[in-house]
Design an enzyme around this catalytic site. Structure first.
Site, PDB file in Angstrom:
ATOM      1  N   ASP A  80      18.311  21.223  31.746  1.00 54.73           N
ATOM      2  CA  ASP A  80      19.873  20.587  31.124  1.00 54.73           C
ATOM      3  C   ASP A  80      21.051  21.431  31.314  1.00 54.73           C
ATOM      4  O   ASP A  80      20.805  22.643  32.018  1.00 54.73           O
ATOM      5  CB  ASP A  80      19.529  20.263  29.685  1.00 54.73           C
ATOM      6  CG  ASP A  80      20.213  19.143  29.007  1.00 54.73           C
ATOM      7  OD1 ASP A  80      21.127  18.825  29.684  1.00 54.73           O
ATOM      8  OD2 ASP A  80      19.836  18.824  27.940  1.00 54.73           O
ATOM      9  N   ASP A  94      24.327  10.839  28.043  1.00 55.51           N
ATOM     10  CA  ASP A  94      23.255  10.082  27.439  1.00 55.51           C
ATOM     11  C   ASP A  94      23.111   8.720  27.206  1.00 55.51           C
ATOM     12  O   ASP A  94      24.470   8.120  26.954  1.00 55.51           O
ATOM     13  CB  ASP A  94      22.847  11.014  26.141  1.00 55.51           C
ATOM     14  CG  ASP A  94      22.367  12.259  26.446  1.00 55.51           C
ATOM     15  OD1 ASP A  94      22.397  12.827  27.597  1.00 55.51           O
ATOM     16  OD2 ASP A  94      22.259  12.918  25.395  1.00 55.51           O
TER      17      ASP A  94
HETATM   18  C1  GLA Z   1      21.235  16.589  26.449  1.00 56.97           C
HETATM   19  C2  GLA Z   1      20.390  15.745  27.516  1.00 56.97           C
HETATM   20  C3  GLA Z   1      19.514  14.878  26.877  1.00 56.97           C
HETATM   21  C4  GLA Z   1      18.334  15.587  25.975  1.00 56.97           C
HETATM   22  C5  GLA Z   1      19.266  16.333  24.911  1.00 56.97           C
HETATM   23  C6  GLA Z   1      18.307  17.449  24.460  1.00 56.97           C
HETATM   24  O1  GLA Z   1      21.939  15.759  25.621  1.00 56.97           O
HETATM   25  O2  GLA Z   1      21.303  14.846  28.513  1.00 56.97           O
HETATM   26  O3  GLA Z   1      18.874  13.825  27.649  1.00 56.97           O
HETATM   27  O4  GLA Z   1      17.487  16.245  26.681  1.00 56.97           O
HETATM   28  O5  GLA Z   1      20.057  17.131  25.744  1.00 56.97           O
HETATM   29  O6  GLA Z   1      18.915  18.382  23.458  1.00 56.97           O
END
Ligand code: GLA
Length: 406
Positions: free
Chosen positions: A150, A205
């Site tokens: 990430d 997301d």
């Molecule tokens: C980010 C990623 C998500 C998830 C969260 C976890 O937002 O884009 O897919 O992995 O972190 O905290």
């Protein structure tokens, strides 16, 4: 003389090691398929959930349909120990990650894990910044097969370099790992990540809605299915997708509250777009309808087609987009995505159309070649491209056909 010899030797070592590191070849030759904990469980992960999910992947038929990776997202971490080694949260994972990997492997499945290029993960746990080689070594000792990496807490870092560092660290640790870049598309990874990772997120997301934008406090948003489909259309990202390096439209929300038609449309579009098919629902307890969507063999075959060509949007007919994906055996997948709430009746005269690929060398002229029209939801052949096909695409739904070359 001695000094020169050292410099020459140094240059040689630098040159050979700097060209040595690369991502693992031969992995993700078709889009990865599996499950990830985040969309449904957030930080509520523990070893029982992961084991039960592995069991359910086998019992539900998902494994047989091609799902392979069981991926733990954020929040599995404990502290770093006195030597800097990352540890697991011992309350959530009392048996440890190695034992969990052994369990998942014993089911014929693979285990994935999550870290972050910054000092902390998005949920505030220790990230890998400054510990890349050490963490990769730990993952190899545990037997981890997939790493989602990430991009939180990365101020001052350049994405390409940061992801290359972890790629090289994984290569140095030696255990083959699918490397999934989660940078949300800001630095346009499709332009540089072909040799770095096996897939790259192209958006922020996902959110379990068909076309909404969900605004969080703090000024960031999560995105409905069609918002993600549209997000990078100006960059024409389909041209960068192919075997071993995929555009990742995010983990799926099938079974997480949308209507059946919306789930169908979401799943089939992820298949058409060559996105990794990573389920994000509770597969231990899903409806038959959700299970049937996730395990539709013929739609999965569109996603897993070895040609690895991402669909393009050929045209839009009122509210309905027509998407086309060339397949390895000369067949064509065609999807009609209806974005309105109203049903859309279509009488499609194939011979009035030539599907010409805007980026690659494909062209399908229905006056020259005949195809049978097979409906992938019903599993029935419904006609031939020599005649018009009449059908209804329900509101917020999608019809998908395989045109079978004659
Ligand atoms: C980010 C990623 C998500 C998830 C969260 C976890 O937002 O884009 O897919 O992995 O972190 O905290």
């Amino acid at each position: 003389m001695k000094k020169i010899a050292f410099i020459v030797l140094g240059l040689f070592v630098f040159a050979s090691t700097s060209t040595m590191a690369q991502k693992f070849d031969g992995l993700a030759e078709t889009p990865p398929m599996g499950w990830n904990s985040w969309n449904e469980f957030g930080c509520n992960v523990d070893e029982d959930l992961i084991k039960e999910t592995a069991d359910a992947m086998v019992e539900s038929g998902m494994k047989e349909a091609g799902y392979e990776y069981v991926n733990i997202d954020d929040c599995w971490h404990g502290e770093r120990d006195e030597d800097g080694n990352i540890t697991v949260d011992k309350e959530k994972f009392p048996s440890g990650m190695k034992a969990l990997a052994d369990y998942v492997h014993s089911k014929g499945l693979k285990l994935g894990i999550y870290s972050d290029a910054g000092y902390t993960t998005c949920a505030g746990y220790p990230g890998s910044r400054g510990y890349e080689y050490q963490d990769a070594q730990t993952y190899a000792e545990w037997g981890i097969d997939y790493l989602k990496y990430d991009w939180c807490d990365t101020e001052g870092l350049a994405a390409e370099g940061a992801y290359m560092t972890m790629r090289d660290a994984l290569a140095a640790a030696g255990n083959p790992v699918v490397f999934s870049i989660c940078e949300w598309g800001t630095a346009h990874p499709w332009e540089w990540a072909d040799d770095v990772g096996h897939a790259w997120r192209i958006s922020g997301d996902i959110y379990p809605c068909f076309d909404c934008e969900y605004k969080h406090e703090g000024g960031w948003s999560s995105w409905g299915v069609t918002k993600i489909i549209d997000m990078r259309k100006d960059q024409e990202i389909r041209q960068y997708s192919g075997p071993g390096h995929w555009n990742d439209y995010d983990m799926m929300e099938v079974g997480n509250g949308m209507k059946a038609g919306e789930d169908r449309a979401h799943f089939a579009m992820w298949a058409m777009l060559n996105s990794p098919l990573i389920a994000g629902n509770d597969i231990r307890d899903m409806s038959d309808q959700t299970r049937k969507i996730l395990t539709n063999e013929e739609v999965i075959a569109v996603n897993q087609d070895p040609e690895g060509v991402e669909a393009w949007r050929y045209t839009v007919m009122d509210s309905t987009g027509v998407w086309v994906k060339p397949l390895a055996d000369g067949d064509i997948a065609v999807a009609f995505l209806n974005r309105s709430q109203e049903d859309h009746e279509i009488n499609f005269t194939w011979t009035n159309h030539v599907f010409g690929d805007p980026h690659f060398d494909y062209s399908f002229d229905f006056t020259e070649t005949e195809y049978l029209v097979r409906d992938l939801w019903s599993g029935k052949n419904i006609g031939s491209t020599q005649k018009s096909t009449r059908f209804t695409v329900p509101g917020h739904d999608l019809n998908i056909y395989r045109l079978i070359k004659q």
